[in-house]
Enzyme design. Sequence first.
Site, short mmCIF file in Angstrom:
data_model
loop_
_atom_site.label_atom_id
_atom_site.label_comp_id
_atom_site.label_asym_id
_atom_site.label_seq_id
_atom_site.Cartn_x
_atom_site.Cartn_y
_atom_site.Cartn_z
N SER A 194 0.07 9.81 -0.46
CA SER A 194 0.96 9.85 -1.61
C SER A 194 0.39 9.25 -2.88
CB SER A 194 2.26 9.13 -1.27
OG SER A 194 1.99 7.79 -0.92
N HIS A 222 5.28 13.80 2.06
CA HIS A 222 4.97 14.38 0.75
C HIS A 222 4.49 15.83 0.85
CE1 HIS A 222 5.43 10.52 -1.35
NE2 HIS A 222 5.03 10.03 -0.19
N LYS A 253 12.78 12.78 -0.44
CA LYS A 253 11.87 13.20 -1.52
C LYS A 253 12.22 14.64 -1.91
CE LYS A 253 8.49 9.89 0.21
NZ LYS A 253 8.94 8.73 -0.55
C1 LIG Z 1 4.16 8.78 3.47
C2 LIG Z 1 5.54 8.21 3.57
N1 LIG Z 1 6.12 8.10 4.77
C3 LIG Z 1 7.35 7.60 4.91
C4 LIG Z 1 8.07 7.15 3.83
C5 LIG Z 1 9.43 6.57 4.03
O1 LIG Z 1 10.42 7.48 3.67
P1 LIG Z 1 11.91 7.02 3.35
O2 LIG Z 1 11.93 6.57 1.93
O3 LIG Z 1 12.73 8.24 3.60
O4 LIG Z 1 12.24 5.91 4.30
C6 LIG Z 1 7.52 7.25 2.55
C7 LIG Z 1 8.30 6.80 1.38
O5 LIG Z 1 7.84 6.25 0.45
C8 LIG Z 1 6.22 7.80 2.42
O6 LIG Z 1 5.65 7.90 1.21
#
Ligand SMILES: Cc1ncc(COP(=O)(O)O)c(C=O)c1O
Length: 406
Positions: A194, A222, A253
């Site tokens: 990300s 992402h 997202k």
């Molecule tokens: C790669 C990745 N995995 C998992 C998450 C966690 O997602 P959530 O915000 O739905 O808990 C994020 C959030 O920033 C993320 O960027």
Amino acid sequence: MARESGDFVTQFYSGIQEAVVTPVTRAIVESGQGAYLTIEGQPKLNLCSNNYLGLANDERLKLAASRAIEQYGVGTGSVRALSGTNVLHVELEDRLAAFKHAEGALAVTGGYMANMAAIQTIVGKEDIVISDALNHASIIDAVRVAQPQRKYIYAHRDMDELRGNLKEAAGERKTPRSDGKPPIILIITDGVFSMDGDLAPLPEIVELAEEFQALTMVDDAHGEGVLGDHGRGIVDHFGLHGRVDIEVGTLSKAFGVMGGFITGKKELIEYYRRNARQFLFSNGLSIPDTAALIEAVKILEESDERVKRLWENGDYLKEQFAAFGLDCGVSETPITPVMLGEEDLAIEFSKQLLKNGVYATPIKFPMVPKGRARIRVMPSAAHNREDLDKGVSVFHKVAQELSVLQ
Ligand SMILES: Cc1ncc(COP(=O)(O)O)c(C=O)c1O
């Protein structure tokens, strides 16, 4: 009894106080999410959200949520395993499984929870985990909770190192676990990283996993709504359906709401449903969230227009930034990092952007390594060309003022 100065509790609070003396700028958003946000009463061009497809404030999602509230109320009353599974949860999971071309799906309240559930439920102390060095914090935390005695972290996207790790792990697997079964080897990777916007080399990872009989898991937080046909994600992008064991996604997202989910083979999802502590001991998604998410999946199934617009916007920004000399790193997706290096510069850059009507936050340690600070610019399908041009001209001005351009 009054606390005495210098006692253990007072010492704890003074430690906490020391850690929070540096002021942080945290915008309070006074509007819905979209191309612009209202901050301190002023409209600011929003270039840093993960609302990739602009669904967070979409009329269809809002209507679905309010209709569901009329019909079912807001809360679910208990954990899903007791009386808290609503028909909407079942519909959402069925639609997500179909959307991802997977046999089954399990939805929980966050991508973080989904990663915890996906890993902690199947990995025990005697199993083996192999993980990319830049994997998301929720993966790192999940592995910590699972406590496998043997874990390998390979350098970011380094397939030679992954092969070496697998060779060693295959040797270790010869010693059975105390239940007599061979340890599992689980390779875990983010799909899209990300902070840089680069992709995991998933086809190579899958080939190696097949060669060494390892399980694979990809966090597609992402990639969903971004990669593949209609935004089905990285597995679809690389044509790897059926060859990745566990796909984890977030619903907060591109899907525009909140929540997370796991997709995979029917029996694996059923195993998670019966054993994942994050599912058994924590309430599920609320009614309006679930209804809005069903609508989001329908929108994605119906049309890929938003996905295409997101890519056009990302490509346009990168092209414009490169034209006046900004370094956008190694991104292969609409994520557009503007690499600045020092944290102070990134903080100042972001402050100047805000003064000029653009909201884009600095990304610094521990989110990225020291000396690699940046502004993570994120266009969305909600932006039009005029919005982007405004962003580009403000970035140009600030970059000139701060002597960032060579
Ligand atoms: C790669 C990745 N995995 C998992 C998450 C966690 O997602 P959530 O915000 O739905 O808990 C994020 C959030 O920033 C993320 O960027």
